[in-house]
Scaffold this motif. Structure first.
Motif, mmCIF file in Angstrom:
data_model
loop_
_atom_site.group_PDB
_atom_site.id
_atom_site.type_symbol
_atom_site.label_atom_id
_atom_site.label_comp_id
_atom_site.label_asym_id
_atom_site.label_seq_id
_atom_site.Cartn_x
_atom_site.Cartn_y
_atom_site.Cartn_z
ATOM 1 N N ILE A 141 -10.077 -17.590 35.005
ATOM 2 C CA ILE A 141 -10.264 -16.890 33.733
ATOM 3 C C ILE A 141 -10.442 -15.401 33.996
ATOM 4 O O ILE A 141 -9.805 -14.549 33.379
ATOM 5 C CB ILE A 141 -11.495 -17.443 32.994
ATOM 6 N N ALA B 247 -17.481 -21.414 29.287
ATOM 7 C CA ALA B 247 -16.364 -21.568 28.338
ATOM 8 C C ALA B 247 -16.889 -21.551 26.914
ATOM 9 O O ALA B 247 -16.217 -21.081 25.998
ATOM 10 C CB ALA B 247 -15.609 -22.857 28.601
ATOM 11 N N GLY B 248 -18.106 -22.059 26.723
ATOM 12 C CA GLY B 248 -18.691 -22.078 25.385
ATOM 13 C C GLY B 248 -18.892 -20.687 24.815
ATOM 14 O O GLY B 248 -18.981 -20.490 23.612
ATOM 15 N N LEU B 249 -18.941 -19.681 25.707
ATOM 16 C CA LEU B 249 -19.130 -18.319 25.233
ATOM 17 C C LEU B 249 -17.853 -17.745 24.652
ATOM 18 O O LEU B 249 -17.863 -16.685 24.030
ATOM 19 C CB LEU B 249 -19.615 -17.431 26.387
ATOM 20 N N GLN B 250 -16.730 -18.455 24.879
ATOM 21 C CA GLN B 250 -15.480 -17.997 24.284
ATOM 22 C C GLN B 250 -15.318 -18.707 22.969
ATOM 23 O O GLN B 250 -14.990 -19.881 22.930
ATOM 24 C CB GLN B 250 -14.295 -18.342 25.196
ATOM 25 N N GLN B 256 -17.936 -13.223 23.598
ATOM 26 C CA GLN B 256 -18.885 -12.218 24.066
ATOM 27 C C GLN B 256 -18.560 -11.928 25.531
ATOM 28 O O GLN B 256 -19.060 -12.595 26.431
ATOM 29 C CB GLN B 256 -20.303 -12.747 23.982
ATOM 30 N N TRP B 257 -17.708 -10.951 25.754
ATOM 31 C CA TRP B 257 -17.206 -10.746 27.103
ATOM 32 C C TRP B 257 -18.278 -10.299 28.085
ATOM 33 O O TRP B 257 -18.235 -10.669 29.254
ATOM 34 C CB TRP B 257 -16.034 -9.753 27.091
ATOM 35 N N ALA C 44 -20.782 -23.741 19.368
ATOM 36 C CA ALA C 44 -20.746 -23.465 20.801
ATOM 37 C C ALA C 44 -20.918 -21.984 21.073
ATOM 38 O O ALA C 44 -20.356 -21.146 20.396
ATOM 39 C CB ALA C 44 -19.432 -23.949 21.395
ATOM 40 N N GLY C 45 -21.690 -21.668 22.088
ATOM 41 C CA GLY C 45 -21.827 -20.283 22.530
ATOM 42 C C GLY C 45 -23.057 -19.611 21.979
ATOM 43 O O GLY C 45 -23.963 -19.291 22.719
ATOM 44 N N ILE C 72 -19.242 -28.929 22.337
ATOM 45 C CA ILE C 72 -18.192 -28.717 23.346
ATOM 46 C C ILE C 72 -17.602 -27.333 23.133
ATOM 47 O O ILE C 72 -17.405 -26.925 21.995
ATOM 48 C CB ILE C 72 -17.099 -29.784 23.168
ATOM 49 N N PRO C 73 -17.329 -26.606 24.207
ATOM 50 C CA PRO C 73 -16.720 -25.281 24.027
ATOM 51 C C PRO C 73 -15.387 -25.391 23.296
ATOM 52 O O PRO C 73 -14.639 -26.351 23.492
ATOM 53 C CB PRO C 73 -16.522 -24.760 25.453
ATOM 54 N N TYR C 74 -15.106 -24.405 22.459
ATOM 55 C CA TYR C 74 -13.890 -24.449 21.652
ATOM 56 C C TYR C 74 -12.643 -24.632 22.509
ATOM 57 O O TYR C 74 -11.743 -25.382 22.155
ATOM 58 C CB TYR C 74 -13.775 -23.177 20.808
ATOM 59 N N SER C 75 -12.591 -23.933 23.657
ATOM 60 C CA SER C 75 -11.376 -23.978 24.468
ATOM 61 C C SER C 75 -11.099 -25.371 24.998
ATOM 62 O O SER C 75 -9.975 -25.700 25.333
ATOM 63 C CB SER C 75 -11.467 -22.990 25.626
#
Lengths: 316, 292, 416
Positions: A141, B247-250, B256-257, C44-45, C72-75
């Motif tokens: 990533i 991944a949840g931060l995307q 939120q980079w 998520a997040g 679950i993360p969106y991706s």
């Protein structure tokens, strides 16, 4: 069946005249096989249950049409026929082969040069070895983000530097002709450290007296590399080549992260297509069929390498 | 005055060198420059990750500012407030450690069998082992998931671990290494009355330390960075691992980079530490086996 | 024997009667405490805490229902959802990622019909999105839409008047051309060249992506060509080209935030990006050509067809999509927009600060350019359309050629 054992079967009273050697050999043989099993089972059991089992299930799925949500529909070899007739299939295999052909020499020779250089008494080599390994442990990533920025056609560093020397930089990942080379570059860069680590371990295993003997014979550095280092490094080289081939043909993470297969399908690899089939287009049967076609290609290439190794791989 | 003396001395030293050694020195300098240049190129992405992590509200700009306007470590604090980060790291550590330990065992035993225990059909079995690396996970994932559901191991540590217990990669790596251990050592031990188990433990294993250390690094790394399988099999928040949390931060629309990059930095550090530690075992004595 | 048979028939008959009686009533509740599972990506997040507030309020109001949340993360959500459904391990309630996800799930019988839901509570356009053949199979939980952002300062500097609700494409092009100043790096108008923009542009131009029976592509008309040109022609004239970075992540919002872009077509989810910019800006409903229509993206929530607790699951789905608690949490924390129709409850959002014209967000949702039903190959069709448009944008094909090749591919995919 020998005459002796024939006698044993027919006439129990002759059992005592059976030579002791046979029983001992049979029991030694049995003991040996048990030893082999003892050493193989710890790995064989997990592999059989968690890889071979699903592989067989995937083979069954490849004979069906399945969108994961509705029940499967048996179609025999229909998926395979359809895939072989679809020009997209040939296209993704070509893209993948292109990737492997570009990636493998780059990453091997680059990693070899690194390993050789960092095997010498170079100042700060442990720090350098750590730095070169950083990309290996960074996830795709982040690496994809950085490389997309580096190769940005308009204001990425690479094109800016090229402009300084008067070269018009190509549209790296916006131009179908350059998308795969961009991915090859990024992948080779990321995996250099991996190859370096493997080859370093291999170099360490070469006893120094081999070099001393060569020096005594008057061999210069280049000669020593060709006649001593590379042959004794061949087991590690063989390993790197096989692993790079097996992984290279299954390239996915970087394609998914950097280009998603585009532009215009120019960087769509086989596994990227498999992923799309399964999770985007609801064609799990085609995905499995395609993966078994890929399997055959990888197996063939690997077997060729294994056959060929007798000619150039020497073990200490 | 002193400068002039140094200059004269350097020139004298240069003049005193033979052409061959002059060439050697030039090559050495070019080599150093190339390597350090390469190292900077390798380090750059990590540097960029670091900088983005201390740039609050960072977006994916096309030209990242190398010196952030208002640097702050807020992103790192957010890692712990937005996510159960400590739990997540512990989960990843646990899974990676178990995977590595088990793989060391299963890989070395299998590698010994393939190197030292000939049997009929050995090459076929080895080919089958290698074949397990040739089908992508994307295709195996649904059957594997159904399998683990049947065993009742979904959403458990064991469910995440079991498929990682054997790795053809590790077996192949160690087999190559064991092949290079001289058989004379085996023979000597056999004469002393050692059976295969003792040879394995006392002769082979100590002699493949660099390969074992290498395997430790790669096993750990593969588990630490593993995303797809843990995502599918682990669902409870208290079981999730680092890549899933990051991944949840995307988000669906925005990400939120700065926090993602902070998470990446934190994720890289333990791996780097392990690598540096393992290097000690990869290096046997003074590195004098290179080209001089 | 005969008595048993008659008895069995009688029971069957009574059962049949009872079942038909239940047709239009909500499912019967289980007796006793129930635990239901809810798999989501929507929190998520950053919003797990906010979701917990809603869950806690629900559990308090329904003491015999416990909700077990899995996030679950969106991706990774699509992969996880499909694996779950394939293996039969899906949660009782789960999030639905927009229209195409909904259509695929409903077509494969994975969603339970939600009966007895009070439709008036929801925004009708959004509610319709999750209805098939008059039956409700899911509920909308949040939405966002695409609006036209504009930089007031750039407009003032060029002497152009601000966008109004009566603007058409011609007005937009005129303003963009006047403001564009390539020498200064100022661009007039950015709009992504993708399937999502195209199906909307078609509706705005009185055309349609699919034929009335939904079996063939219908954009190969003069109006369809005009709509495609509307998107493609911006590249290089009022919008940077792909080579200049157009199409990369955050390119457009960064350009706008830097004060170098006069008009921007993007979603309402980037308000936060422009909170601190030094220039004045506002939003307007996107101008149509012959018709006004906007692209609306929503997320839904559905009940698994094979759930063993349909009543409790439906209760939670309704709560998560329309309860006061849910609406307030969303508005207070800026966690996407609730899908209810009562504008009095939305007042806190409307008066929150820049942009001033927040009403445009809800106005846009009143005239939705409904996303076409693409069937089982939905994703493949979208990918094909976007790819064709990009070929035209890069100049590798003419717009007509791109549309022709897209039509061929898409007709084949629609036929399955």
């Amino acid at each position: 069946m020998t005459a002796q054992t024939a006698l044993v079967d027919k006439a129990p009273q002759f059992k005592h005249s059976q030579p002791v050697r046979d029983t001992a050999r049979t029991s030694r043989r049995a003991k040996y096989l048990l030893t082999v099993l003892a050493f193989l089972l710890p790995s064989a059991i997990p592999l059989a249950i968690f890889v071979l089992g699903p592989m067989i299930a995937a083979a069954w799925v490849s004979l069906n049409q399945w969108n994961l949500l509705a029940p499967m529909k048996f179609v025999g070899l229909g998926n395979y026929v359809g895939l072989l007739q679809d020009p997209q299939t040939g296209s993704v295999f070509l893209n993948t082969a292109y990737y492997v052909a570009g990636y493998l020499p780059l990453v091997y020779f680059g990693g070899l040069a690194l390993a050789l250089a960092l095997n010498t008494a170079l100042k700060g080599r442990s720090l350098l070895r750590g730095v070169y390994f950083l990309p290996v442990i960074t996830s795709w990533i982040v690496v994809a983000l950085v490389w997309r920025w580096l190769l940005s056609p308009s204001n990425g560093i690479v094109n800016t530097v090229l402009a300084w020397v008067g070269i018009q930089g190509p549209g790296w990942w916006t131009d179908p002709a350059w998308s795969m080379p961009s991915i090859i570059l990024a992948s080779a860069w990321k995996d250099l450290g991996f190859v370096m680590v493997i080859l370093l371990a291999g170099l360490q295993a070469i006893p120094t007296d081999m070099y001393d003997a060569a020096k005594v014979d008057g061999a210069g550095p280049w000669r020593r590399l060709i006649s001593v280092t590379l042959p004794l490094l061949s087991p590690s080289t063989f390993f790197v080549i096989i692993i790079s081939l097996v992984n290279g043909f299954q390239v996915f993470d970087q394609i998914y992260a950097m280009t998603g297969g585009g532009p215009d399908g120019s960087s769509e690899s086989v596994v990227e297509q498999i992923y799309d089939f399964t999770f985007r287009y609801g064609r799990a049967g085609d995905a499995s069929a395609l993966s078994w076609m890929l399997f055959i290609v990888i197996l063939a290439v690997t077997l060729i390498q294994i056959r060929g190794q007798r000619r150039w791989v020497t073990y200490g | 005055m002193a400068d002039a003396t140094i200059a004269i001395r350097t020139r004298a030293r240069w003049a005193a060198r033979t052409p061959a050694s002059r060439r050697g020195l030039v090559i050495a300098i070019i080599l150093h420059v190339a390597i350090i240049g390469g190292a900077l190129a390798m380090f750059f992405p990590f540097l960029w990750t670091l900088i983005t992590s201390i740039t609050p509200g960072a977006n994916l700009t096309s030209t990242p500012a190398l010196i952030p306007a208002n640097p702050s470590f807020g992103a790192y604090a957010k890692l712990f407030s937005d996510l159960p980060f400590a739990q997540v790291i512990l989960n990843s550590l646990l899974l990676a450690s178990v995977t590595t330990a088990v793989q060391l065992f299963t890989s070395s035993t299998a590698a010994y069998a393939f190197s030292r225990l000939p049997f009929r059909g050995q090459n076929v079995v080895f080919a089958i082992y290698l074949a397990t690396m040739m089908i992508p996970l994307q295709v195996l994932i649904v059957p594997l998931f159904v399998e683990l559901k049947t065993f009742g191991l979904l959403d458990t540590y064991l469910g995440a671990l079991l498929p990682t217990f054997a790795s053809a990669f590790g077996i192949f790596l160690l087999r190559q290494a064991i092949n290079q251990v001289p058989r004379e050592l085996d023979e000597a031990a056999t004469i002393d009355g050692a059976g295969h188990f003792r040879i394995f433990g006392q002769v082979i294993l100590p002699n493949i330390r660099p390969a074992l250390a290498t395997l430790v690094v790669f096993s750990f790394m593969s588990s630490w960075n593993s995303f797809l399988w843990p995502l599918i099999v682990l669902r409870s928040p208290q079981l999730q691992t680092l890549p899933i949390a990051l991944a949840g931060l995307q988000g669906q629309y925005i990400s939120q980079w700065d926090v993602i990059m902070a998470g990446s930095v934190v994720s890289i550090l333990p791996m780097l530490a392990l690598y540096v530690f393992a290097q000690k075992y990869v290096i046997q004595g003074v590195a004098s086996s290179g080209i001089k | 024997m005969k008595r048993k048979l008659v008895g069995a028939l009688a029971v069957a008959g009574v059962a049949a009667l009872v079942m038909t009686g239940c047709a239009s009533n909500p499912p019967k509740a289980d007796s006793g405490p129930v635990t239901i599972t809810y798999t989501n990506f929507i929190s998520a997040g950053a919003n797990e805490g906010n979701l917990k507030k809603i869950v806690d309020a629900f559990e308090k109001a329904n003491p015999d229902i416990t909700v077990q949340v899995k996030t679950i993360p969106y991706s990774g959500y699509a992969t996880a959802q499909q694996t779950d459904l394939a293996a039969g391990t899906a949660s009782d309630v789960f999030d639905i990622d927009g229209l195409s996800n909904y259509q695929s799930l409903e077509a494969n019988g994975q969603l339970a019909e939600l009966k007895g839901v009070d439709g008036k509570v929801y925004n009708s356009g959004l509610l319709d999105t999750y209805q098939t053949d008059g039956k409700q199979y899911a509920l909308p939980t949040s939405f966002s839409d695409v609006v036209l952002y504009y930089n007031k300062d750039l407009f003032d500097a060029a002497g152009v008047s601000y966008p109004t609700s009566s603007w058409t494409w011609a007005d937009e092009t005129a303003a963009a051309t006047k403001i564009t100043d390539k020498a200064k790096g100022i661009w007039g108008d950015h709009q992504p060249v993708t399937y999502n923009e195209y199906y909307k542009a078609l509706v705005q131009n009185g055309a349609s992506f699919l034929s009335k029976d939904g079996k063939k592509a219908a954009f190969d008309t003069p109006a369809g060509l005009e709509a495609a040109k509307w998107l493609v022609d911006k590249s290089g004239t009022t919008m940077p080209t792909i080579k200049q970075g157009q199409g990369t992540a955050d390119f457009d919002t960064n350009l706008f935030a830097a004060g170098k872009l006069a008009m921007l077509h993007t979603g309402t989810w980037v308000f936060g990006n422009f909170a601190k910019v030094p220039f004045k800006w506002d939003i307007a409903v996107e101008p149509g050509n012959t018709k006004s229509a906007s692209a609306v993206f929503s997320n839904g929530i559905g009940v698994y067809a094979q759930s063993k607790h349909l009543a409790a699951a439906q209760k939670w789905a309704v709560y998560m999509s329309s309860s006061n608690e849910e609406v307030n949490v969303r508005l207070d924390t800026g966690w996407e927009l609730p899908t209810i129709s009562d504008s009095a409850k939305l007042a806190t959002y409307l008066n929150k600060g820049a942009p001033a014209n927040r009403q445009a967000v809800f106005d846009a949702a009143k005239q939705i350019a409904q996303s076409p039903s693409l069937g089982a190959n939905s994703q493949a069709i979208q990918d094909a359309m976007t790819a064709a448009l990009i070929e035209a944008q890069s100049g590798r094909e003419t717009v007509q050629q791109a549309l022709d090749s897209a039509k061929t591919k898409i007709d084949a995919l629609l036929a399955g």
